[in-house]
Every structure is written in structure tokens, then in C-alpha cells.
Design an enzyme around this catalytic site. Structure first.
Site, short mmCIF file in Angstrom:
data_model
loop_
_atom_site.label_atom_id
_atom_site.label_comp_id
_atom_site.label_asym_id
_atom_site.label_seq_id
_atom_site.Cartn_x
_atom_site.Cartn_y
_atom_site.Cartn_z
N ASP A 263 0.99 -0.97 -0.07
CA ASP A 263 0.19 0.01 -0.02
C ASP A 263 1.10 1.25 0.14
O ASP A 263 2.12 0.90 -0.01
CB ASP A 263 -1.15 -0.02 1.21
CG ASP A 263 -2.35 0.82 1.09
OD1 ASP A 263 -3.18 0.71 1.65
OD2 ASP A 263 -2.09 1.74 0.23
C1 GLC Z 1 -4.64 4.12 -0.06
C2 GLC Z 1 -5.26 3.11 0.30
C3 GLC Z 1 -5.42 2.03 -0.80
C4 GLC Z 1 -5.21 2.60 -2.15
C5 GLC Z 1 -3.87 3.35 -2.32
C6 GLC Z 1 -3.72 4.12 -3.42
O1 GLC Z 1 -4.02 4.68 0.89
O2 GLC Z 1 -4.83 2.20 1.83
O3 GLC Z 1 -6.57 1.20 -0.63
O4 GLC Z 1 -5.49 1.79 -3.34
O5 GLC Z 1 -3.49 4.17 -1.14
O6 GLC Z 1 -4.59 5.20 -3.65
#
Ligand code: GLC
Length: 738
Positions: A263
Site C-alpha cells: 500500500d
Molecule cells: C490508499 C489505500 C489503498 C489505495 C492506495 C492508492 O492509502 O489504502 O486502498 O489503493 O492508497 O491510492
């Protein structure tokens, strides 16, 4: 599509030759993904040209995607194409209902169709990969991200996960209308302590195996080519550096052959969890745990750029590094990027405005609505019997809130608000008076997303609440019916939007009670994704409309005036109060089961509305539950049939649900577990025999006593009906064949 689909030999050979030719820096580059926001990000052109970037996220402009891709393909030494990603969670330009709403349709075909539209629009702009579906089971409504998933149940969650993967990926990732699905967040993220986003999760292996992991397995079995790892620590080990999760379960036990991604910055942040010593150690720990790609915020945040030094120091194995690169290059090859790295020019213009997509969004919204109360059959309303309708509430005409969070290329001007939908439906037949009533209070801690497009909040509506409530009361008194659109603003739910209350924000409760007190029939249209607490207020009707998307207002009007009949069911337990949280239907029985209803001395222990609950404008009856055989063997599948009849006067949909309960075995099992469902449409008086096959696979569970998967010789109760407290019951026994 099976993500383990074998690549043509020529492509596989091309990948091996590339890997052989790549320097350690170029390999680390392929495993690095950077954010590029339309405004404010540091440029990545140099990183791409130098082969230090393999993937980009958040670029949405087709011409910018093409410009960056040209740098990769035409300027970098090896010309490896980039893969472009975005959170296409419930639509790109055409916004569908939020995922929890789509789960409430209990209609996997509709969910698959919705994500197929989202994929077509995204791929037309040059995007290749979405960070969806979110498959985290959520049993705590304080956790804002419940909006992004399919609720509390692993079986419903698994069916919806697989349907979304099929919708995004289809059978061929190289198609111009498909994209890589990236189920997330592995694993247990929805069990955040206290419902506080990002807080730790502590789960037994049986909870993980029986509840939180099954939707991921369903997504993998449906062919998902990517998996995103979660932010939080799981049992003390951060998910992004958790070898048991990523390598032992996902890759070795399940045979996942796609690639994993962290993430946002969660590889870099392993040091913040007091897990890694520093960035370089974080990179080593993550890669060795099985992480393949780092999603860094920006190039200067990257820790995977230290992998060449780690390789030279013998801290990572060449084979692991090459395996990660091979996984990424294989998915790029499956997407067809080596032969066709660029989106067809002006495809976006043609695809994003497709009227059929808007129709699909309206239908998805119509199938998502859950009718929770309808005293005196106040719904559906008959326009011919109406002189005037009051439409009241701060969310009634908020285009931005109507489409919910996680939207980026929406067009607010195109979004049909509830007020607009009602006005359009009543044009020429009845007067509509709109009163905002009260302001929506603002969050105490502004979301750090607020300045990112798609998380931007609706224009602040601030009215004099006292005057607003008085005006709402006057409008209601002067109307035949009052439609209240209340709930949470879209930035009050979703990521970094946990909440310690289920109350209606601001003075909406006061507004609700004042309008009910006028005696005018009151219909509450709830724009929310949490089971909000109405404090005992009882409007004649309550329709959960969620955040219904681009065509939301039209869909709501169609339901309110009976053009469609609501048939959705709750994908979570609707608690009476926040004090009951967590409360889910699939709980264990206690030694005093009869006292379950009064497990608190101060409040009824049952939910306000049970999991799987939803009313209709008609009624249904169940009969003739037939258990196909009894006893059955341990590995036998079992046929179960039931007859459902529409006993009302209008056609309607019913979701027939099958639950089982194991009476004894190597471990205690929940009082009920959903193991099958089917949404059927029945004409008035029509009966239908609905058939299920309860496989041996669906009866097995992970036993913490046996420390493994077991199928017990035991007796099962079977319950079939329209929600999780269904009373039509049967039993069958599983006996080992002698
Ligand atoms: C965010 C989320 C994730 C998302 C990623 C990219 O913080 O936790 O679900 O896909 O960053 O935006």
C-alpha cells in the site's frame, strides 16, 4: 481469466531475455511505483528514462499517460513499458454505487457488469490496473472503509470479490476494455482495533482462515493478477513484511502467480512500525517476505532503490529479485503492453460518454437499495395522488456526496441528485419544495485526502439550522409527504474516516424528529454506508440508498414512485447502538443461548435489523424445504431445495438465503453461516423452486483444535429464508461411509 494463464513461449522467452539483460538498478526500477498527481508531484520523467520506475499511479489524463509511456518505451535503455494504475473502485467517469451498496444487491452478475464498465472506461484512458476489489471483511461500522467492501460475511464477500475480478479482467487482459484487478488489503485490515483505521489487527489463525482470508482466495481463484498488502500489523507483524501471509499462504499454499504491491509507502513505513531498522532494512524485509512491488509516495520516498546494494551485500537472493521482476513483467505481457503500450488515441472520448454505461449505473443503484421500514405501505408513492412533496436535508441536492468517496473522473454536473431525480419524476404532476434544513457538520480532523481530487468534499453547506428546521417543518406541513435525505457526507466514510459514533452528524436527528412530528408521512432516504442510529425515531419508511452514483437520483425516484421495487438486503448487521459493536450474525452460541436477547441488562441484545434483511413492496413466503439426502458422506455434496412464493400484489425480487449450523465437531461453529443465496424475481402469486448445492468444500472449516481444515461427522441445521433469522429449518447428518 486464470492469472496463471501460460504466456506464449515467445513472450515468456522475451521476459527471460530481458531479466538476463537488466542491471540490478533496472530490476529495482521495475519493482517501483510512484504517485504522480496532476498537480504538485515531483516529475518522474527522469526516473522513467533511467529505468528506475516500473509503474505509475494516479495519472488520469490520457495524453499524459501516453507521454510518460513514450519515455519508458522510447527513451529507457530496455524500453520496458510502464503499467498505469488508479483506484477505480466503483467507476471512472460513470460512477456506480459504492461497493457496499453493490454487495447489498446480492447480485453478482450486476456487480460483474458494473466493474466491466469501469474497466472499459479506465482502459480507454490508458489505465491498466485498478486497486480493487477491496475484499476486507468488516464487522465494525466505526471503520470507515467498510464502504469499500462487501460487509461482514466471508461467503458473500467471496462471491462479490470473484464477480468484481471477472468484471475487471474478463478472459483476456490484453483486451482494450479490461484491466488488472488488485484485491486488497491482505489481510485482516477490517479488524482494526476499535475500528480505528490503520490500527493493529490481532486475529487467531481460525478467524483469519474462516473469515478474513476466504474472500482473497475467491479473488485469486477468479484469476486476480495482483494483490495489495495492508498497512497495519497483523499479530505483531506488519502485513507488508509478513512472510506467512504473502509467501506461505498467498504464493505457496494458494499458488498465486501474479505480483504483490505494497500500500502507499507501507514498505518504507515498516520502520515506523518498529519492525525494520531503517529504509534499507525495510526494503530487504519486504522483498524477502514476498512483496514484489513498492508503491512509494514519490521517488524520494522509495526504499526499493536500495535493493541493488542489498543484493551486493547478500541480504536478498538473486532468485527472489528475479522472481519479483518476472511476476511484474508477466502481467505487463498479459496486458499486451510489450506489443501495444499505448491506448488508442481518442478512445476515451468515445467510451467515457457511452449512454449505456449510465443506464448500467442506474440499474446497479436500483438493485442496491434496501427497504428497511415501510409502515402502512407508505411506499411506493403514487404521483397522481400527490399535490406537493417536500424534499428535505443537506444531502438531498449534493452531487458530490451522491457519488461517494474514491471517485476521480466524475462529472458533478452530470450527477443526478435525489432532488433532481424527484423533481424530474414529478414534473408536471406535483409541486416539489426543497429545504436544506440543517448544515452538515464538518469533520473535526480534516481528512488528509481533502485536497486530492476525488476526495474533495462537497461545497460547504452552512445554513441557520434553527431557521432551516423551521422551514423544513413548514414545508412538511404543507406537503402530502416529506422525503428526508439524511446521512453522512462522503468524506465522513472511507479511508481515514473512522468514527466513534453512529449518530446522524450535526442536527439531522433534530430535523428528522421535527419533520416526523408534523404528522406528514415521512420517508427517510438514508445516504450512508454505516448502520446509523436513528435513536428510536420512526419515519414511516426508511430506504437505504447508500451513495448511489451518477444516476443515483433517477434510481431513487424510480424506487420511491414504484417504477422499480427495492430488493436489496443488508450485507451487515444493523446494530441498535454503537455500544453493541462488534455484533455480527455468525457468532458462537454461549452456554446461555436463551439469554442472548438480553446480553446487556440495559438494552436488547438483538440487532435493529439482521444481516441479510430487506423488505419489498410485495411479500414472500417459503415452503417445502427439501434436503436431498440424509445421512450423507463426509465428501458428499448435498442438494437442498426450497419453494418461494410472491404472496403480494406486485412483482418483486427476493434474495433466497441458505444458512447452516454445525451442532458439534472438533471446534465450535457459528450459530449460522451463509452458504448460498440467489436473487429471484417473482410475479404476483408466482412460486419458484430455488435449488442449492451445499458442497463438502463449503462445510469444511479451519479448526484451531485440529490445527487444520476439517469436515466433521456431525449434524447440521439448515435455515432458508429472506434473512439471517430465517425460520424455515431442516437438518441432515454427515456420517463417514463405513
Ligand atoms: C490508499 C489505500 C489503498 C489505495 C492506495 C492508492 O492509502 O489504502 O486502498 O489503493 O492508497 O491510492
Amino acid at each position: 481469466m486464470s492469472q496463471s494463464k501460460v504466456l506464449p513461449a515467445a513472450l515468456a522467452d522475451r521476459i527471460e531475455r530481458l531479466i538476463a539483460a537488466m542491471t540490478p538498478e533496472e530490476k529495482a526500477g521495475q519493482l517501483s511505483q510512484f504517485f504522480v498527481f496532476e498537480r504538485g508531484s515531483e516529475p518522474v520523467d527522469e526516473e522513467i528514462a533511467a529505468g528506475r520506475a516500473g509503474a505509475i499511479l494516479f495519472v488520469r489524463d490520457p495524453s499524459e499517460i501516453t507521454r510518460l509511456q513514450r519515455i519508458a518505451v522510447e527513451e529507457s535503455r530496455l524500453g520496458i513499458p510502464l503499467i498505469f494504475a488508479l483506484d477505480v473502485i466503483h467507476g471512472l467517469r460513470t460512477i456506480f454505487p459504492v461497493p457496499i451498496a453493490m454487495a447489498a444487491s446480492w447480485d453478482p452478475a450486476a456487480v460483474e457488469a458494473a466493474q466491466a464498465v469501469a474497466a472499459a472506461e479506465a482502459r480507454a484512458t490508458g489505465l491498466h490496473w485498478t486497486f480493487a476489489p477491496m475484499v476486507d471483511v468488516a464487522r465494525d461500522p466505526r471503520w470507515g472503509r467498510m464502504i469499500e467492501g462487501a460487509g461482514e460475511d466471508p461467503y458473500l464477500g467471496g462471491i462479490m470479490a470473484a464477480a468484481q475480478v471477472r468484471g475487471f479482467q474478463g478472459d483476456d487482459l490484453s483486451s482494450a476494455d479490461r484491466m488488472v484487478a488488485g484485491p486488497k488489503h491482505l489481510a485482516g485490515y477490517g479488524a482494526a482495533l476499535g475500528g480505528r483505521d490503520y490500527d493493529e489487527a490481532d486475529l487467531s489463525e481460525s478467524e483469519l482462515r474462516n473469515v478474513y482470508l476466504p474472500p482473497f482466495k475467491a479473488a485469486i481463484d477468479a484469476g486476480a493478477a495482483n494483490i495489495m498488502c495492508a498497512y497495519m500489523t497483523l499479530n505483531g507483524v506488519p502485513a507488508t513484511g509478513n512472510h506467512w501471509l504473502i509467501t506461505e499462504i498467498l504464493k505457496e499454499e494458494w499458488g498465486f502467480s501474479g505480483f504483490t504491491v505494497s500500500d502507499a509507502n507501507s514498505a518504507h513505513d515498516l520502520a515506523k512500525h518498529n519492525f525494520a531498522r531503517d529504509g534499507a532494512d525495510a526494503a530487504v524485509r519486504a522483498l524477502n517476505a514476498g512483496l514484489d512491488m513498492e508503491m512509494a509516495l514519490e521517488a524520494h520516498d522509495s526504499v526499493f532503490n536500495t535493493l541493488p546494494q542489498a543484493l551486493a551485500a547478500g541480504l536478498i537472493e538473486p532468485a527472489r529479485l528475479d522472481d519479483a521482476v518476472r511476476r511484474v513483467l508477466t502481467v505487463k505481457a498479459q496486458l499486451g503492453l510489450f506489443d501495444a503500450p499505448y491506448a488508442e488515441p481518442d478512445a476515451a472520448v468515445r467510451v467515457l460518454d457511452e449512454p449505456a454505461h449510465r443506464d448500467a449505473a442506474r440499474r446497479a443503484a436500483e438493485r442496491s437499495f434496501v427497504l428497511l421500514r415501510n409502515e402502512g405501505q407508505v411506499l411506493p408513492l403514487d404521483p397522481r395522488a400527490l399535490r406537493k412533496v417536500a424534499v428535505i436535508g443537506p444531502l438531498a441536492d449534493s452531487a458530490r456526496d451522491t457519488i461517494g468517496p474514491w471517485v476521480f473522473d466524475h462529472d458533478n454536473a452530470e450527477t443526478v441528485t435525489v432532488l433532481a431525480g424527484i423533481r424530474d419524476h414529478l414534473a408536471g404532476t406535483a409541486e416539489v419544495e426543497h429545504v436544506t434544513g440543517v448544515s452538515i457538520e464538518q469533520r473535526l480532523n480534516p481528512s488528509f485526502f481533502d485536497d486530492i481530487p476525488g476526495f474533495d468534499i462537497a461545497p460547504l453547506v452552512s445554513v441557520d439550522d434553527d431557521a432551516g428546521i423551521a422551514a423544513a417543518v413548514a414545508a412538511a406541513k404543507d406537503s402530502d409527504v416529506a422525503l428526508l435525505v439524511l446521512g453522512e457526507a462522503q468524506n465522513m466514510i472511507g479511508e481515514a474516516a473512522s468514527r466513534s459514533s453512529l449518530d446522524l452528524p450535526g442536527r439531522q436527528q433534530e430535523l428528522l424528529e421535527a419533520v416526523i412530528a408534523t404528522g406528514t408521512p415521512t420517508v427517510l432516504l438514508m445516504m450512508a454506508a454505516r448502520p446509523l442510529d436513528l435513536k428510536g425515531a420512526s419515519p414511516a419508511a426508511v430506504l437505504q440508498i447508500w451513495y448511489p452514483g451518477t444516476q443515483g437520483g433517477t434510481a431513487v425516484a424510480n424506487a420511491v414512485f414504484g417504477k422499480i421495487v427495492p430488493g436489496g438486503k443488508l450485507p451487515f448487521t444493523w446494530v441498535r447502538s454503537i455500544g453493541q459493536v462488534p455484533l455480527h450474525y455468525a457468532r458462537m452460541v454461549t452456554h446461555k443461548p436463551k439469554e442472548r436477547e438480553m446480553r446487556y441488562w440495559n438494552e436488547d441484545g438483538t440487532p435493529l435489523f439482521p444481516f441479510g434483511f430487506g423488505l419489498s413492496y410485495t411479500t414472500f413466503a417459503y415452503s417445502d424445504l427439501v434436503i436431498g439426502a440424509d445421512p450423507i458422506g463426509l465428501v458428499d455434496d448435498l442438494a437442498i431445495a426450497v419453494t418461494v412464493t410472491n404472496t403480494g400484489s406486485v412483482a418483486g425480487d427476493e434474495v433466497v438465503q441458505l444458512y447452516i449450523h454445525q451442532r458439534h465437531g472438533s471446534a465450535a461453529r457459528p450459530v449460522r453461516e451463509l452458504k448460498g443465496f440467489e436473487r429471484v424475481t417473482l410475479a404476483p402469486g408466482e412460486s419458484r423452486v430455488v435449488r442449492f448445492v451445499l458442497s463438502a468444500e463449503r462445510r469444511r472449516y479451519w479448526s484451531s483444535a485440529a490445527r487444520g481444515w476439517v469436515a466433521d461427522a456431525t449434524t447440521f441445521d439448515v435455515f432458508v429464508g429472506g434473512d439471517s433469522v430465517a425460520s424455515l429449518a431442516g437438518t441432515f447428518t454427515v456420517a463417514p461411509k463405513d
